[in-house]
Design a protein around this motif. Structure first.
Motif, PDB file in Angstrom:
ATOM      1  N   ALA A   9     -13.723 -40.178 -14.881  1.00  0.00           N
ATOM      2  CA  ALA A   9     -12.683 -39.294 -14.349  1.00  0.00           C
ATOM      3  C   ALA A   9     -11.404 -39.378 -15.164  1.00  0.00           C
ATOM      4  O   ALA A   9     -10.711 -38.379 -15.364  1.00  0.00           O
ATOM      5  N   LEU A  10     -11.094 -40.578 -15.666  1.00  0.00           N
ATOM      6  CA  LEU A  10      -9.915 -40.711 -16.515  1.00  0.00           C
ATOM      7  C   LEU A  10     -10.100 -39.914 -17.807  1.00  0.00           C
ATOM      8  O   LEU A  10      -9.142 -39.341 -18.339  1.00  0.00           O
ATOM      9  N   GLY A  11     -11.338 -39.859 -18.276  1.00  0.00           N
ATOM     10  CA  GLY A  11     -11.626 -39.050 -19.454  1.00  0.00           C
ATOM     11  C   GLY A  11     -11.399 -37.571 -19.203  1.00  0.00           C
ATOM     12  O   GLY A  11     -10.822 -36.872 -20.047  1.00  0.00           O
ATOM     13  N   THR A  12     -11.833 -37.065 -18.047  1.00  0.00           N
ATOM     14  CA  THR A  12     -11.607 -35.646 -17.740  1.00  0.00           C
ATOM     15  C   THR A  12     -10.123 -35.375 -17.504  1.00  0.00           C
ATOM     16  O   THR A  12      -9.628 -34.288 -17.815  1.00  0.00           O
ATOM     17  N   GLY A 105     -16.478 -29.861 -24.154  1.00  0.00           N
ATOM     18  CA  GLY A 105     -17.709 -29.474 -23.472  1.00  0.00           C
ATOM     19  C   GLY A 105     -18.757 -30.556 -23.486  1.00  0.00           C
ATOM     20  O   GLY A 105     -19.445 -30.804 -22.484  1.00  0.00           O
ATOM     21  N   ALA A 106     -18.870 -31.256 -24.614  1.00  0.00           N
ATOM     22  CA  ALA A 106     -19.864 -32.318 -24.728  1.00  0.00           C
ATOM     23  C   ALA A 106     -19.550 -33.472 -23.786  1.00  0.00           C
ATOM     24  O   ALA A 106     -20.464 -34.099 -23.230  1.00  0.00           O
ATOM     25  N   TYR A 107     -18.265 -33.757 -23.599  1.00  0.00           N
ATOM     26  CA  TYR A 107     -17.889 -34.857 -22.695  1.00  0.00           C
ATOM     27  C   TYR A 107     -18.291 -34.531 -21.262  1.00  0.00           C
ATOM     28  O   TYR A 107     -18.855 -35.372 -20.557  1.00  0.00           O
ATOM     29  N   PHE A 108     -18.005 -33.318 -20.829  1.00  0.00           N
ATOM     30  CA  PHE A 108     -18.360 -32.935 -19.461  1.00  0.00           C
ATOM     31  C   PHE A 108     -19.869 -32.966 -19.259  1.00  0.00           C
ATOM     32  O   PHE A 108     -20.364 -33.420 -18.222  1.00  0.00           O
ATOM     33  N   MET A 131     -16.098 -37.205 -11.031  1.00  0.00           N
ATOM     34  CA  MET A 131     -15.808 -37.202 -12.460  1.00  0.00           C
ATOM     35  C   MET A 131     -14.936 -36.014 -12.838  1.00  0.00           C
ATOM     36  O   MET A 131     -13.953 -36.144 -13.575  1.00  0.00           O
ATOM     37  N   CYS A 132     -15.281 -34.852 -12.322  1.00  0.00           N
ATOM     38  CA  CYS A 132     -14.544 -33.626 -12.658  1.00  0.00           C
ATOM     39  C   CYS A 132     -13.168 -33.562 -11.999  1.00  0.00           C
ATOM     40  O   CYS A 132     -12.339 -32.742 -12.395  1.00  0.00           O
ATOM     41  N   ALA A 133     -12.921 -34.421 -10.999  1.00  0.00           N
ATOM     42  CA  ALA A 133     -11.638 -34.396 -10.292  1.00  0.00           C
ATOM     43  C   ALA A 133     -10.476 -34.720 -11.215  1.00  0.00           C
ATOM     44  O   ALA A 133      -9.322 -34.375 -10.925  1.00  0.00           O
ATOM     45  N   GLY A 134     -10.770 -35.369 -12.337  1.00  0.00           N
ATOM     46  CA  GLY A 134      -9.692 -35.670 -13.276  1.00  0.00           C
ATOM     47  C   GLY A 134      -9.009 -34.423 -13.801  1.00  0.00           C
ATOM     48  O   GLY A 134      -7.801 -34.448 -14.101  1.00  0.00           O
ATOM     49  N   MET A 135      -9.736 -33.325 -13.915  1.00  0.00           N
ATOM     50  CA  MET A 135      -9.166 -32.087 -14.454  1.00  0.00           C
ATOM     51  C   MET A 135      -8.077 -31.507 -13.544  1.00  0.00           C
ATOM     52  O   MET A 135      -6.953 -31.260 -14.011  1.00  0.00           O
ATOM     53  N   PRO A 136      -8.343 -31.272 -12.238  1.00  0.00           N
ATOM     54  CA  PRO A 136      -7.258 -30.756 -11.389  1.00  0.00           C
ATOM     55  C   PRO A 136      -6.092 -31.735 -11.254  1.00  0.00           C
ATOM     56  O   PRO A 136      -4.935 -31.304 -11.159  1.00  0.00           O
TER      57      PRO A 136
END
Length: 206
Positions: A9-12, A105-108, A131-136
């Motif tokens: 999540a930190l990565g996203t 894209g590859a990371y996601f 994991m995707c919560a990092g984006m918002p």
């Protein structure tokens, strides 16, 4: 939340801040680099081109373990941020933005695979959502903070923040993400079997 999911999540979060921070600092970059606002807008487009180009890299990297792929992609994020933070010219900044877009894209895609593998049985969807919560969160907190610092100190500060975030993510992935097995290579045709179903076509048309 498992430590491994937090690392992902930190990565996203880092990717989200890297992608969207440029919108808030366009004028600062334009004034400092002595270029027009339309020219600075290319920093958005070149990142998107990097995303498109980088997504295909998974075709070449599929034989490696996902953890190693994630560490390589996170290194690219960090390298791009380093170049952006010290870029003496607008053209080098463009190159940095392209590099920053490559791992997106590859990371996601890789992160979602790992999230499902390390999640408890039946919790794969929740793990991917975490994991995707990092984006918002990046849009809610990281981008406004980076914009504020850019206006009051320098537009290079948000990219310095991305360096710190990238290095932290790299360390956390190394320590906390398990070394799960690589995906089986089922050939190029297998990558498009999902198009046999109606659901992806509905999403594409929407």
């Amino acid at each position: 939340m498992k430590k491994g999911l937090f690392a992902l999540a930190l990565g996203t979060f880092t990717l989200g801040m890297t992608e969207f921070i440029i919108e808030g600092i366009l004028t600062d970059v334009a004034h400092d680099m002595n270029v027009s606002i339309p020219q600075v807008g290319h920093l958005i487009s070149i990142y998107a081109l990097g995303v498109c180009a980088g997504a295909f890299s998974l075709i070449l990297m599929h034989k490696y373990r996902p953890k190693n792929i994630l560490m390589f992609l996170t290194s690219l994020i960090t390298i791009g941020a380093v170049i952006a933070s010290i870029a003496p010219s607008f053209w080098l900044l463009l190159c940095a933005r392209f590099i920053q877009g490559l791992p997106h894209g590859a990371y996601f895609g890789t992160g979602a695979i790992v999230a499902v593998k390390i999640a408890k049985e039946g919790k794969g969807t929740s793990a991917v959502a975490m994991m995707c919560a990092g984006m918002p969160f990046a849009n809610l907190m990281g981008v406004p903070l980076g914009t504020f610092l850019s206006h009051n100190i320098s537009w290079r500060v948000p990219f310095m923040m991305a360096i710190v975030l990238g290095l932290t993510t790299l360390y956390m992935i190394y320590r906390w993400v398990p070394n799960v097995a690589a995906l089986a290579n089922n050939g190029m045709k297998a990558q498009f079997r999902f198009l046999r179903n109606l659901a992806p076509w509905l999403i594409i048309f929407a």
